[in-house]
Scaffold this motif. Structure first.
Motif, mmCIF file in Angstrom:
data_model
loop_
_atom_site.group_PDB
_atom_site.id
_atom_site.type_symbol
_atom_site.label_atom_id
_atom_site.label_comp_id
_atom_site.label_asym_id
_atom_site.label_seq_id
_atom_site.Cartn_x
_atom_site.Cartn_y
_atom_site.Cartn_z
ATOM 1 N N GLU A 73 54.779 4.001 -10.502
ATOM 2 C CA GLU A 73 53.385 3.645 -10.761
ATOM 3 C C GLU A 73 52.460 4.850 -10.613
ATOM 4 O OE1 GLU A 73 50.341 1.415 -12.064
ATOM 5 O OE2 GLU A 73 52.455 0.782 -11.963
ATOM 6 N N ALA A 74 52.769 5.767 -9.685
ATOM 7 C CA ALA A 74 51.930 6.949 -9.490
ATOM 8 C C ALA A 74 51.890 7.802 -10.762
ATOM 9 C CB ALA A 74 52.449 7.775 -8.315
ATOM 10 N N GLN A 75 53.032 7.943 -11.412
ATOM 11 C CA GLN A 75 53.061 8.689 -12.665
ATOM 12 C C GLN A 75 52.262 7.982 -13.745
ATOM 13 O OE1 GLN A 75 57.151 9.435 -13.694
ATOM 14 N NE2 GLN A 75 57.245 11.303 -12.454
ATOM 15 N N LEU A 76 52.314 6.665 -13.769
ATOM 16 C CA LEU A 76 51.569 5.912 -14.771
ATOM 17 C C LEU A 76 50.051 6.067 -14.578
ATOM 18 C CD1 LEU A 76 53.647 2.626 -15.063
ATOM 19 C CD2 LEU A 76 53.401 4.431 -16.785
ATOM 20 N N VAL A 77 49.635 6.138 -13.316
ATOM 21 C CA VAL A 77 48.204 6.358 -13.051
ATOM 22 C C VAL A 77 47.754 7.689 -13.648
ATOM 23 C CG1 VAL A 77 46.501 6.785 -11.236
ATOM 24 C CG2 VAL A 77 48.128 4.906 -10.996
ATOM 25 N N LEU A 78 48.541 8.730 -13.451
ATOM 26 C CA LEU A 78 48.221 10.040 -14.012
ATOM 27 C C LEU A 78 48.253 10.012 -15.536
ATOM 28 C CD1 LEU A 78 50.172 12.397 -11.579
ATOM 29 C CD2 LEU A 78 47.696 12.014 -11.679
ATOM 30 N N LEU A 79 49.226 9.278 -16.085
ATOM 31 C CA LEU A 79 49.344 9.200 -17.538
ATOM 32 C C LEU A 79 48.158 8.463 -18.160
ATOM 33 C CD1 LEU A 79 53.170 8.614 -17.857
ATOM 34 C CD2 LEU A 79 51.878 10.480 -18.918
ATOM 35 N N ARG A 80 47.654 7.427 -17.457
ATOM 36 C CA ARG A 80 46.462 6.742 -17.972
ATOM 37 C C ARG A 80 45.296 7.730 -18.100
ATOM 38 N NH1 ARG A 80 48.357 2.602 -14.418
ATOM 39 N NH2 ARG A 80 48.957 0.717 -15.573
ATOM 40 N N ARG A 81 45.143 8.584 -17.092
ATOM 41 C CA ARG A 81 44.079 9.584 -17.146
ATOM 42 C C ARG A 81 44.306 10.568 -18.292
ATOM 43 N NH1 ARG A 81 44.101 10.973 -10.662
ATOM 44 N NH2 ARG A 81 43.302 8.952 -9.933
ATOM 45 N N ARG A 82 45.566 10.948 -18.475
ATOM 46 C CA ARG A 82 45.874 11.902 -19.540
ATOM 47 C C ARG A 82 45.646 11.285 -20.929
ATOM 48 N NH1 ARG A 82 51.742 14.017 -18.601
ATOM 49 N NH2 ARG A 82 51.281 15.024 -20.619
ATOM 50 N N VAL A 83 45.947 9.992 -21.074
ATOM 51 C CA VAL A 83 45.705 9.328 -22.353
ATOM 52 C C VAL A 83 44.204 9.257 -22.640
ATOM 53 C CG1 VAL A 83 45.861 7.133 -23.598
ATOM 54 C CG2 VAL A 83 47.854 8.013 -22.366
ATOM 55 N N LEU A 84 43.415 8.954 -21.611
ATOM 56 C CA LEU A 84 41.963 8.938 -21.794
ATOM 57 C C LEU A 84 41.445 10.330 -22.157
ATOM 58 C CD1 LEU A 84 40.840 6.600 -18.863
ATOM 59 C CD2 LEU A 84 40.834 6.080 -21.312
ATOM 60 N N ALA A 85 42.000 11.354 -21.519
ATOM 61 C CA ALA A 85 41.598 12.722 -21.852
ATOM 62 C C ALA A 85 42.006 13.072 -23.280
ATOM 63 C CB ALA A 85 42.223 13.706 -20.863
ATOM 64 N N PHE A 86 43.162 12.566 -23.706
ATOM 65 C CA PHE A 86 43.616 12.813 -25.074
ATOM 66 C C PHE A 86 42.673 12.139 -26.066
ATOM 67 C CE2 PHE A 86 46.439 11.469 -28.669
ATOM 68 C CZ PHE A 86 46.633 12.734 -29.208
ATOM 69 N N ARG A 87 42.265 10.929 -25.753
ATOM 70 C CA ARG A 87 41.306 10.242 -26.618
ATOM 71 C C ARG A 87 40.027 11.075 -26.763
ATOM 72 N NH1 ARG A 87 38.316 4.752 -24.717
ATOM 73 N NH2 ARG A 87 37.472 6.273 -23.236
ATOM 74 N N GLN A 88 39.527 11.596 -25.653
ATOM 75 C CA GLN A 88 38.322 12.406 -25.705
ATOM 76 C C GLN A 88 38.547 13.665 -26.541
ATOM 77 O OE1 GLN A 88 35.425 11.558 -24.794
ATOM 78 N NE2 GLN A 88 34.327 13.497 -25.061
ATOM 79 N N ARG A 89 39.725 14.266 -26.412
ATOM 80 C CA ARG A 89 40.037 15.475 -27.178
ATOM 81 C C ARG A 89 40.091 15.168 -28.678
ATOM 82 N NH1 ARG A 89 42.561 20.239 -25.566
ATOM 83 N NH2 ARG A 89 42.258 21.777 -27.217
#
Length: 415
Positions: A73-89
């Protein structure tokens, strides 16, 4: 291994698909508009857009792989943030692509494509006269059409909204009303030259040494970037630059005496008088004196707000020294030479332009090669004639537009 939530996987898939649509340059500008660019400009711009979309593709692929391999789950939390950052990019990259696509798409007809190609050449030639002798590469220019009263530039070398690679071209906005006589274009290419050479910072120091650091006139160093661009345009087009600038700055009393704190533009009232002083410095007496007198009569200094009036009054006795400092003093940015040593304003003084006009009337302007070589001086000639012979302004504007059309059409054929 923890399975990724379907909504997170779907969210990533959505933004990866959106990014894939960026691969086609024709999604942002018409194929004909892309084809209207000169070859080197089109290749440069398409390569840049390809790098933007390539970075998105690599980021999306890496995210998808990490999402498949998530362990807890800890990795998934980080991945959610990375997906949101990807959306912004993706959204930021879309802004970049839209900007360039909209700029290219302003070439909506063969006529506009030719005129804007001529603007590309005018700006590039003005930069070449300074940058090439100094060993600096000349960035490609993308001129585009827009509404409004004044031009602007998105400089080559600046990082754009996606925080990725710096812009590969100098994107210069040309407004519709000035397209037949785009002297403001050279003001914007002056900004690009100042950025590349470091002229602005050096000029600010020189201005500070001239006007001091106390008193109302101490604001001049804050105006260094705009002053440099005005002087650059003047060196290339002489009186035409001043006449075009005066046309843009004329307005009601509030506009002419406008002095907002932090604005890098000089007070319009002073800016026109400084331009007239540049003309007198380079050429002596001439029609610029009448323009300055009319400007002063039309905008009585007594009507200026207090702060603006203090700056103007404290600056008036220094205008000649400031003009000489900007135009004639040697600069490290120019390899120890003055701007006038690189771009001699005498090339566009009235008598030199008169000789150029005689050459054109004898048929030299039937040669596209001659027009290419003389395009900046032909702009100066047309601007001078429009300003000094207003009864024939339409005729001279139309003549210059014809030169631009032949220049731009010839450039695209050559490409």
């Amino acid at each position: 291994m923890t399975e990724a939530p379907p909504e997170l996987t779907a969210q990533l898939a959505h933004w990866r698909t959106a990014a894939l649509a960026f691969d086609e340059a024709e999604n942002f500008a018409a194929e004909w508009a892309w084809a209207s660019l000169e070859e080197y400009l089109g290749i440069t711009l398409r390569s840049y857009l390809a790098r933007v979309t390539g970075r998105l593709r690599e980021t999306g692929d890496a995210l998808a792989a990490d999402l498949r391999d998530a362990q807890d789950e800890a990795q998934l939390v980080l991945l959610r943030r990375r997906v949101l950052a990807f959306r912004q990019r993706v959204l930021q990259s879309e802004m970049v692509l839209d900007f360039y696509g909209d700029a290219v798409n302003t070439r909506t007809s063969p006529r506009l494509a030719a005129l804007l190609s001529a603007c590309d050449l005018l700006a590039a030639q003005s930069m070449t006269r300074v940058l090439t002798p100094l060993g600096h590469p000349v960035p490609p220019v993308l001129a585009y059409l827009d509404k409004g009263a004044g031009a602007s530039v998105l400089r080559a070398g600046l990082r754009l909204w996606d925080a990725g690679a710096p812009s590969p071209v100098a994107a210069i906005k040309v407004v519709r009303h000035s397209l037949p006589l785009p002297t403001a274009l050279l003001h914007e290419s002056g900004h690009q030259v100042a950025h590349i050479t470091g002229w602005t910072a050096e000029l600010a120091q020189a201005l500070a040494a001239e006007v001091g650091t106390a008193g109302p006139a101490a604001v001049w160093p804050d105006w260094a970037s705009e002053i440099a661009a005005d002087v650059f345009a003047f060196a290339h087009t002489g009186y035409a630059a001043l006449a075009g600038l005066q046309e843009v700055l004329a307005g009601d009393v509030r506009a002419v005496f406008r002095y907002p704190l932090g604005d890098p533009h000089p007070i319009p009232y002073l800016r026109v008088l400084f331009g007239a002083t540049l003309c007198r410095t380079a050429y002596g007496a001439g029609p610029w004196d009448g323009l300055a007198e009319s400007w002063v009569r039309g905008y009585p200094l007594a009507e200026a707000p207090g702060a603006a009036r203090e700056v103007i009054e404290s600056s008036m006795t220094s205008l000649t020294q400031l003009a000489e400092l900007c135009l004639l003093a040697p600069r490290r940015a120019f390899g120890g030479r003055s701007l006038a040593a690189l771009v001699d304003p005498a090339d566009v003084r009235p008598d030199a332009l008169g000789r150029l006009e005689v050459e054109a009337r004898k048929g030299r302007d039937r040669s596209v090669h001659w027009i290419w070589q003389e395009c900046v001086r032909l702009l100066a000639l047309a601007g001078w004639r429009v300003a000094t012979t207003p009864g024939r302004a339409s005729e001279f504007s139309a003549t210059h537009e014809g030169w631009m059309l032949r220049t731009g059409a010839g450039a695209r054929v050559a490409a």
